[in-house]
Design a protein around this motif. Sequence first.
Motif, short mmCIF file in Angstrom:
data_model
loop_
_atom_site.label_atom_id
_atom_site.label_comp_id
_atom_site.label_asym_id
_atom_site.label_seq_id
_atom_site.Cartn_x
_atom_site.Cartn_y
_atom_site.Cartn_z
N ALA A 154 12.74 19.76 43.81
CA ALA A 154 12.05 20.68 42.60
C ALA A 154 12.02 20.28 41.43
N LYS A 155 12.84 19.49 41.00
CA LYS A 155 12.77 18.78 39.66
C LYS A 155 12.25 17.42 39.52
N VAL A 156 12.19 16.64 40.70
CA VAL A 156 11.40 15.33 40.67
C VAL A 156 10.11 15.47 41.14
N ASN A 157 9.08 15.86 40.26
CA ASN A 157 7.48 16.27 40.84
C ASN A 157 6.99 15.03 40.95
N SER A 158 5.78 15.04 41.56
CA SER A 158 4.78 13.89 41.66
C SER A 158 3.32 14.37 41.47
N PRO A 159 2.68 13.91 40.43
CA PRO A 159 3.08 13.12 39.39
C PRO A 159 4.14 13.94 38.32
N ASP A 160 4.44 13.01 37.63
CA ASP A 160 5.66 13.60 36.62
C ASP A 160 5.94 12.64 35.49
N GLU A 161 6.36 12.88 34.39
CA GLU A 161 6.81 12.14 33.26
C GLU A 161 7.93 12.74 32.68
N TRP A 162 8.73 11.75 32.13
CA TRP A 162 10.16 12.06 31.55
C TRP A 162 10.08 11.30 30.11
N ARG A 163 10.72 12.00 29.08
CA ARG A 163 10.59 11.28 27.80
C ARG A 163 12.08 11.31 27.39
N TYR A 164 12.37 10.01 26.99
CA TYR A 164 13.59 9.96 26.45
C TYR A 164 13.65 9.26 24.87
N ARG A 165 14.54 9.45 24.10
CA ARG A 165 14.73 8.80 22.79
C ARG A 165 15.94 8.39 22.49
N MET A 166 16.24 6.95 22.24
CA MET A 166 17.43 6.15 22.06
C MET A 166 17.47 5.67 20.87
N PHE A 167 18.63 5.41 20.26
CA PHE A 167 18.97 4.78 19.14
C PHE A 167 20.11 3.68 19.12
N VAL A 168 19.68 2.45 18.68
CA VAL A 168 20.43 1.23 19.06
C VAL A 168 20.92 0.64 17.46
N PRO A 169 22.03 0.90 17.52
CA PRO A 169 22.44 0.14 16.04
C PRO A 169 22.83 -1.34 16.27
N ILE A 170 22.33 -2.25 15.39
CA ILE A 170 23.10 -3.69 15.45
C ILE A 170 23.53 -3.98 13.95
N GLY A 171 24.36 -5.06 13.91
CA GLY A 171 25.02 -5.70 12.79
C GLY A 171 26.24 -6.17 13.04
N THR A 172 27.42 -5.89 12.19
CA THR A 172 28.50 -6.04 12.41
C THR A 172 29.27 -4.59 13.25
N LEU A 173 30.51 -4.94 13.58
CA LEU A 173 31.13 -3.86 14.34
C LEU A 173 31.38 -2.54 13.49
N ALA A 174 31.59 -2.88 12.11
CA ALA A 174 31.77 -1.75 11.00
C ALA A 174 30.37 -1.14 10.61
N ASP A 175 29.41 -1.88 10.72
CA ASP A 175 27.91 -1.40 10.75
C ASP A 175 27.56 -0.42 11.84
N VAL A 176 28.01 -0.78 12.95
CA VAL A 176 27.56 0.07 14.18
C VAL A 176 28.49 1.13 14.45
N GLU A 177 29.66 1.13 13.89
CA GLU A 177 30.67 2.25 13.95
C GLU A 177 29.87 3.42 12.87
N SER A 178 29.73 2.86 11.92
CA SER A 178 29.09 3.90 10.78
C SER A 178 27.62 4.52 11.16
N ALA A 179 26.67 3.53 11.65
CA ALA A 179 25.50 4.20 12.14
C ALA A 179 25.77 5.32 13.35
N LEU A 180 26.76 4.87 14.28
CA LEU A 180 26.87 5.62 15.50
C LEU A 180 27.30 7.11 14.85
N ALA A 181 28.22 6.96 14.01
CA ALA A 181 28.94 8.23 13.12
C ALA A 181 27.91 9.17 12.72
N THR A 182 26.98 8.42 12.09
CA THR A 182 25.72 9.22 11.34
C THR A 182 24.83 9.82 12.42
#
Length: 373
Positions: free
Chosen positions: A338-366
Amino acid sequence: MNSPSLHVLIFLSLTTSLRAATSEQPDPKQLEWEAAVTQSWQAQSPANALPAEIRACLALEPSEREPAQREAIAAYFQAHKNDPVAAAVSGDSVIRAPFAGSEIVITTTSRLAGAIHSLTWNDREFIDSVDHGRQLQSASGFDISQTHNSEVFNPTEAGSRHDGAGPSSTSRLLKLKAATNHLSTLTQMAFWLKPGEKSGGDLARNTTALSRHLLAKQVTIGIPGLPNVLDYSIIYTIPANEPHADAQIEALTGYMPAAFERFWHLNPKTNKLEPLSDGPGEQPDPVALSTADGAFAMGIFAPKSTDGRSRGPGYGRFRFVRERVVKWNCVFRIHSPAKVNSPDEWRYRMFVPIGTLADVESALATLTSHEER
């Protein structure tokens, strides 16, 4: 009564002469032609304005077509097989943006049908791109509850297992635009397994090498206040006449060199990264992978799904010792027909922080600061 269209009259004339010669299954050249004109039509290319009758036939798998439909396509193929189809789209592109005295640089290639082959910052490569599976890319698996094997029906952005380390991809790139720090692509995804191949002893369920699943992605380097974060959105489209009991959408995965050996998860109470076991598998917290000295890291965060059908995200981490590669992924799941229709579409948004470990930690916290815990 309206008179028959010219296209219909041509079909009738040609199908009469070809009826005796048309087999139950089209020849390989016709299958290649079908894939080419279908991708051009789905990309809304002006070079390929197909008649409605042919579009309706091509929307069906060859095994689902009535004899008259098979004959109509065969006739149209014979009449138009030498017509120019939309020109091949180049998958070679580079986007970049400054961060911390260096640049974040993303490279895509035609070899991978526009999937991300390389991501560098401060002279360091973050992606272990070897075959057609180890990229920064998206994939999916269907009806896993029946086999527990996600690879037996596994549309994959970059290409197939058979493509290996070769120079081309079974996936088809339909559109690509790249400028400054922004990239957008539309890809018709290959199945990871070719028909007849096996994974873990289970036989591929797909009957073609190229799926009819479409992946549209938008990637921007930098968001307001966080220049080291990729804003990564996908639209995943399931074709008509393809029902499924469940779906596993690997909205994004990153295969990284083995030197990114430390696994971390973001503690939701402290907003600090803490060591994470090798697992393998998924858990609920955003993850990051880093070098031992913390000089380089990459993380992943996605807002919780609000579409009422998807469950997730789950965040996985994996270490493949023999292959000398590590990976993270961001996964959403959809259960019940009932939830996997045909045709169908799904939309997802992701965020990928890059840098030093401290940079990534700060970005993820934000990024997670407004997420309901």
